[in-house]
Enzyme design. Structure first.
Site, PDB file in Angstrom:
ATOM      1  N   CYS A 138       0.840  -1.196   0.000  1.00 15.79           N
ATOM      2  CA  CYS A 138       0.000   0.000   0.000  1.00 15.79           C
ATOM      3  C   CYS A 138       0.881   1.255   0.000  1.00 15.79           C
ATOM      4  O   CYS A 138       1.548   1.527  -0.973  1.00 15.79           O
ATOM      5  CB  CYS A 138      -0.962  -0.049   1.187  1.00 15.79           C
ATOM      6  SG  CYS A 138      -2.374   1.034   0.990  1.00 15.79           S
ATOM      7  N   HIS A 193      -3.548  -5.701   1.089  1.00 16.84           N
ATOM      8  CA  HIS A 193      -2.894  -5.894   2.388  1.00 16.84           C
ATOM      9  C   HIS A 193      -2.857  -7.363   2.792  1.00 16.84           C
ATOM     10  O   HIS A 193      -3.787  -7.834   3.441  1.00 16.84           O
ATOM     11  CB  HIS A 193      -3.657  -5.122   3.465  1.00 16.84           C
ATOM     12  CG  HIS A 193      -3.477  -3.647   3.415  1.00 16.84           C
ATOM     13  ND1 HIS A 193      -2.466  -3.001   4.069  1.00 16.84           N
ATOM     14  CD2 HIS A 193      -4.190  -2.681   2.790  1.00 16.84           C
ATOM     15  CE1 HIS A 193      -2.559  -1.688   3.860  1.00 16.84           C
ATOM     16  NE2 HIS A 193      -3.592  -1.467   3.075  1.00 16.84           N
ATOM     17  N   GLU A 209      -1.235  -8.693   5.144  1.00 18.91           N
ATOM     18  CA  GLU A 209      -1.187  -8.858   6.604  1.00 18.91           C
ATOM     19  C   GLU A 209      -2.582  -8.815   7.234  1.00 18.91           C
ATOM     20  O   GLU A 209      -2.761  -9.189   8.377  1.00 18.91           O
ATOM     21  CB  GLU A 209      -0.280  -7.781   7.225  1.00 18.91           C
ATOM     22  CG  GLU A 209      -0.891  -6.392   7.389  1.00 18.91           C
ATOM     23  CD  GLU A 209      -0.917  -5.552   6.107  1.00 18.91           C
ATOM     24  OE1 GLU A 209      -0.631  -6.110   5.021  1.00 18.91           O
ATOM     25  OE2 GLU A 209      -1.242  -4.360   6.193  1.00 18.91           O
TER      26      GLU A 209
END
Lengths: 234, 83, 733
Positions: free
Chosen positions: A86, A203, A205
């Site tokens: 990002c 993302h 994560e």
């Protein structure tokens, strides 16, 4: 192995990446403050998401001049794995480690939702845990993720197979409707020519644990770990 | 055709977070002389019109209504070319 | 002083006389300004304080009740939740983006000021009719402002509510709630304790932002409001993010004795509040305050509402370490004054004393007005309105109408703009459950969060409506498997000087207090926003409830989605037929009237306990409370979210079908469960003395509701999902 998560003023996914690497992938990890001048002792670097310097001027434009960046660039030149997620991707673009630039989303609004992502290659240090053309469900959360590059650059990216992830529908087709932000060629993530620097808007994560609704993102971290530990499956 | 440049800037006294952040960073990068940075927008408009006065009024109105937010921004119109 | 001057600052004649009596002289311009902001409703609660006393504020779970920057409740393991909701209504009416953004900034500062890491944001929004272009612009701006600020901070916006009604046309409501997590032994309070301690100011430079914002926020909006535009503040979320990280670092190293954010009434308020708790005094030199603009007067400096500033009272000898930490984050901290022992608030400009007032006169000295409420004529009139003899309305058409009503339709257009996943704790995301649920990393615990208020019900019957708001919030948490712990509220009303408005306040607060007492959810923090009126009328009374709940085991959480084909669908709670105040009446018959259904608090409390037991035992697969749109909409939403149809048989007679489908009467939940668990659930229901009615089964691709063999509704699931899912997005295109 040891990951470094680079923290810029305004980074806000630093703790999320740290959490996944330490508690889910069970690896060593440390924060690297943006004013540090070296990244010695790290095997892989993560530039996390967030709003470094408030996204002011241009996303990633100010962070790119942080004291730590020359060391990050040197680390990348020597072939060390670097993942920019990002805002981290935006910083890599500004730093010239990856080609192209980010524009505001086509809708002009911030978009936070889970999208489908197609894995286009599995012979890389970031995707060896996935199957070719596997469809991942991964959240995006950005206001400027509309990837842009000129036609020559696009052709080079395609010829060198640098486009690692593309936005797709549930069948894996790169349709206009499946493109959440207007990115050129549905590009969601690219690698550099050497294949050791990854920039992606989604993302991973945020989807590395079942309790969060899925763990499709964990493969990226595990791929890097496998590759670094020399047990790449390819 | 009339071409106009419109400069939209934050009103004097209104906090400019972007400008402050850029100013601090320039100083950190070693540009010690930087006193202040204010960031604005630059807009180019081409109008199908041959009456500069009417165009000026129209641009004024556009700026007031849409291009600038009169709550926090000022604007300046510059008519650069007409033919 | 000229009458015009102090009146413009918002002081009444008798208040000015009172100030003269306190000082024993005429106050100067600066002093008058300080009193005006501190004695505004926003800071001093002069109209609401007597009413707020009705709220229960204590309980074994309460660590900190009202009176601090935010309330705190215990969640075990040395952890606590810090939370508060606050309004930013008037600034948003003038400049929606910045108004909403700085509203978020303000509430977040309230939370980390107490030493807590902010972990979630919620909001409660009210706008006028979306047909109106200006309203759409306000809505768009406010949502973008909340997103712009919250997303940048990296605090997920996990929940909230949005409603539309013409009463909010010129006066939108923008209430923001923040929840923080703190270790009990790291809680920081806004108290200066030692005479001689320096007072430090850190964060953004001070400009002429929002001077008299606090008094502005306490006035009705009139045509001249637009001229007050310069008082709108601009938010800098990047600066705030740095402040959060730096301040939390100070707390971890135990470097501060007191910390206070600068909000409404700026330096004046934060300094006065820091000093007044221990009866201390303070001296401040305005020439020490870093300024953004030249030529600012002491008055402007003391009243500026520039955002992203914090006041720090260091522990003795820790000034240097504090300065070091701020420098690491690129922030300047300067000493602007010190704590004194004389109880006076002295303002210096260099060597010159330019203002001097007793600290407590500003805080505790704020006058209190006990007003007389008078029941407005509309109350009995609307209550008696005949809603039993309505023209026939096709049931399926009614359901589709309701699904596309902006009040009921999916709010995806809104929450898609909010980063609701950052921090990777959001386990039930917006739209999936009756409340948001967050995990607490490295524990099994979860917290559930919600905001609720049906203002139409409150308007029609403030007492019952107040009760309903609290009950719905508690029920929403319980539907997710969380035990309701405590609440915060934002009381949005019109002009309290009008007896009819005061009556609304009195009764709504009494209703909320009664419900909070029985449900054991004390009020630990809150905010009052009055004078929410436009040129024509007041807004609907809107006492928003923000509630937090705890799941001991996050694996026991429950969502609203149907899970598996063949599961039983049951209604827990009474079959009720009251249509008063319903969205059905408003949307399909253009009627906003009728008797508001009452909540039996004892029954509500049993329902909540039973839901918790069901979740703990894993006996149910989904739970969704009946609220706007009634049973029909509750069933439909569970089906849409689960992407599974259902077949249900409606209880009651053929004459009652409309009422049974669309009544919004409280204390009822639609649940789905595996057939083999039905017996166990029935047994538990009878133990809690709650009725349980089998409605039907999950399955197929259609939504089918029949009664006595007659098919009433037979809708394609995808069509319902599209109607509900895209209505708001279409309007906002």
């Amino acid at each position: 192995m040891k990951f470094g998560v680079v923290v810029f003023p305004g980074s806000n996914c630093d703790a999320d990446c740290y959490h996944v690497i330490r508690n889910v992938a069970q690896q060593d990890v440390e924060y690297i403050w943006h004013q540090q001048h070296d990244v010695k002792g790290f095997d892989a670097l993560v530039l996390p998401g967030g709003f470094s310097y408030g996204d002011y001027l241009r996303t990633g434009a100010i962070a790119r001049f942080s004291p730590v960046m020359p060391a990050v660039i040197e680390f990348a030149r020597r072939g060390g794995p670097v993942i920019g997620i990002c805002n981290g991707f935006q910083i890599l673009l500004e730093a010239g480690l990856l080609p192209g630039a980010m524009l505001r989303n086509r809708s002009l609004t911030f978009i936070c939702e889970t999208v489908n992502l197609r894995v286009n290659r599995t012979d890389t240090m970031f995707t060896n845990r996935y199957a070719k053309d596997q469809i991942l469900q991964i959240p995006i959360a950005h206001g400027e993720g509309n990837y842009y590059c000129d036609n020559d650059t696009l052709k080079r990216l395609q010829d060198n197979q640098q486009i690692l992830f593309t936005y797709c529908d549930s069948e894996g087709r790169e349709t206009e409707e499946a493109n959440p932000n207007g990115s050129v060629a549905n590009i969601a993530g690219i690698i550099n020519e050497q294949g050791n620097v990854l920039g992606m808007m989604p993302h991973p994560e945020r989807c590395s644990e079942p309790i969060l609704g899925g763990s499709d993102g964990l493969g990226i971290f595990l791929s890097v770990i496998d590759w670094c530990q020399g047990v790449s499956r390819k | 055709m009339i071409r106009a440049n419109i400069y939209v800037t934050l009103k004097k006294g209104v906090l400019d977070p972007q400008g402050e952040a850029v100013s601090r960073s320039l100083q950190v990068m070693g540009y010690q002389g930087v006193q202040e940075v204010r960031i604005g927008k630059f807009i180019q408009i081409v109008l199908d019109s041959d009456d500069p006065e009417a165009a000026g009024r129209q641009l004024e109105e556009m700026s007031d209504k849409l291009l600038a937010n009169p709550v926090i921004e000022d604007f300046r119109i510059e008519i650069v070319a007409g033919e | 002083m000229k009458e015009l001057t102090y009146r413009q600052m918002g002081l009444l004649d008798e208040e000015y006389q009172q100030i003269k009596a306190i000082l024993g002289r005429e106050p100067n311009y600066l002093e008058t300004g300080m009193f005006a902001v501190m004695w505004s409703e926003h800071c001093g609660y002069k109209n609401s304080r007597p009413l707020l006393k009705m709220f229960p504020t204590e309980g074994p779970q309460v660590i900190q009740g009202p009176g601090e920057n935010a309330g705190i409740v215990d969640i075990g393991d040395n952890q606590a939740l810090v939370f508060k909701i606050e309004s930013h209504n008037h600034p948003c009416a003038i400049e929606p983006y910045q108004g909403a953004a700085t509203g978020v900034g303000g509430i977040v500062r309230d939370i980390f000021t107490m030493g807590a890491r902010p972990i979630a944001l919620l909001n409660s929004l009210r706008f006028g009719d979306l047909e109106n272009a200006r309203v759409r612009q306000l809505f768009r701006g406010v949502v973008a402002g909340i997103a712009g600020y919250g997303n940048c901070l990296g605090i997920p916006t996990v929940g909230g509510e949005v409603y539309f009604h013409p009463s909010y046309q010129e006066n939108p409501l923008v209430n923001a709630m923040c929840v923080g997590l703190v270790n009990r032994d790291e809680i920081a309070l806004a108290v200066a304790s030692e005479v001689g301690s320096p007072i430090m100011l850190v964060g953004a430079k001070t400009g002429r932002d929002g001077i008299h914002g606090a008094t502005f926020a306490s006035e009705e909006l009139t045509d001249s409001s637009a001229e007050k535009r310069p008082s709108v503040q601009v938010g800098d979320p990047f600066m705030e993010k740095l402040l959060i990280e730096a301040c939390l670092e100070l707390i971890r190293e135990d470097l501060v004795a007191g910390m206070q954010d600068l909000g409404a009434a700026g330096l004046t308020s934060s300094i006065a509040e820091t000093a007044s708790k221990k009866g201390l005094g303070v001296m401040v030199d305005v020439t020490k305050v870093p300024l953004r603009e030249e030529g600012m007067t002491p008055y402007e400096i003391m009243l500026s509402e520039s955002q992203e500033r914090m006041l720090i009272v260091p522990r003795p000898g820790k000034e240097e370490r504090i300065a070091e930490i701020f420098a690491k984050w690129g922030l300047d901290a300067v000493v602007i004054g010190k704590v004194t022992g004389d109880g006076m608030f002295k303002v210096y400009e260099g060597e010159v004393l330019v203002g001097e007032v007793p600290v407590t006169a500003l805080t505790e000295g704020c006058p209190v007005y006990v007003r007389q409420g008078i029941e407005p004529p509309y109350y009995q009139e609307l209550k008696a309105y005949d809603i039993d003899n309505l023209p026939d309305y096709d049931l399926q058409e009614a359901l589709l109408q309701l699904l596309s009503s902006p009040n009921i339709a999916s709010k995806k257009w809104v929450y898609r703009q909010y980063d609701h996943q950052v921090m990777t704790n959001t386990v039930i995301v917006p739209g999936d459950g009756d409340a948001a649920v967050l995990r607490i990393k490295s524990t099994d615990k979860g917290v559930a969060l919600t905001t609720d208020c049906n203002s139409r019900m409150v308007y029609l019957d403030p007492y019952r409506g107040g009760k309903l708001a609290v009950c719905e919030a508690a029920r929403n948490l319980a539907c997710c498997g969380a035990r309701p712990l405590a609440l915060t509220n934002c009381l949005n009303f019109g002009n309290p000087e009008k007896p009819h408005i005061y009556w609304q306040m009195q009764n709504a607060i009494r209703g909320m207090a009664d419900a909070a007492r029985v449900l054991n959810t004390p009020v630990v923090s809150g905010n009052v926003s009055l004078y929410n009126e436009s040129t024509t009328a007041a807004v609907f009374p809107t006492p928003v409830v923000g509630m937090v709940g705890l799941l001991q085991d996050i694996n026991q959480r429950c969502t609203m989605s149907f899970q598996d084909e063949g599961d039983m669908i049951v209604l827990l709670g009474q079959i009720r037929t009251e249509l008063g105040g319903s969205e059905y009446l408003a949307v399909c018959h253009r009627i906003e009237a009728g008797e508001v259904p009452d909540a039996d608090l004892d029954e509500e409390s049993r329902l909540i306990e039973m839901l918790l037991e069901l979740c703990a035992k894993g006996l149910i697969k989904s739970a969704h409370d009946i609220s706007e749109g009634g049973l029909a909409v509750a069933l439909t939403e569970s089906a849409i979210k689960g992407q599974m149809g259902f077949r249900a048989e409606l209880p009651g007679t053929a004459e009652q079908v409309t009422q049974v489908l669309f009544s919004e009467a409280p204390t009822r939940v639609v649940m789905s469960l595996a057939a083999e668990n039905l017996e166990a659930v029935e047994e538990i229901a009878s133990r809690y003395q709650l009725p349980l009615t089998i409605l039907g089964r999950v399955g197929g691709r259609r939504l089918m509701i029949s009664n006595g063999g007659h098919m009433l509704i037979d809708l394609d699931l995808d069509q319902a999902a599209k109607t509900w899912g895209e209505a708001l997005t279409c309007i906002m295109k």
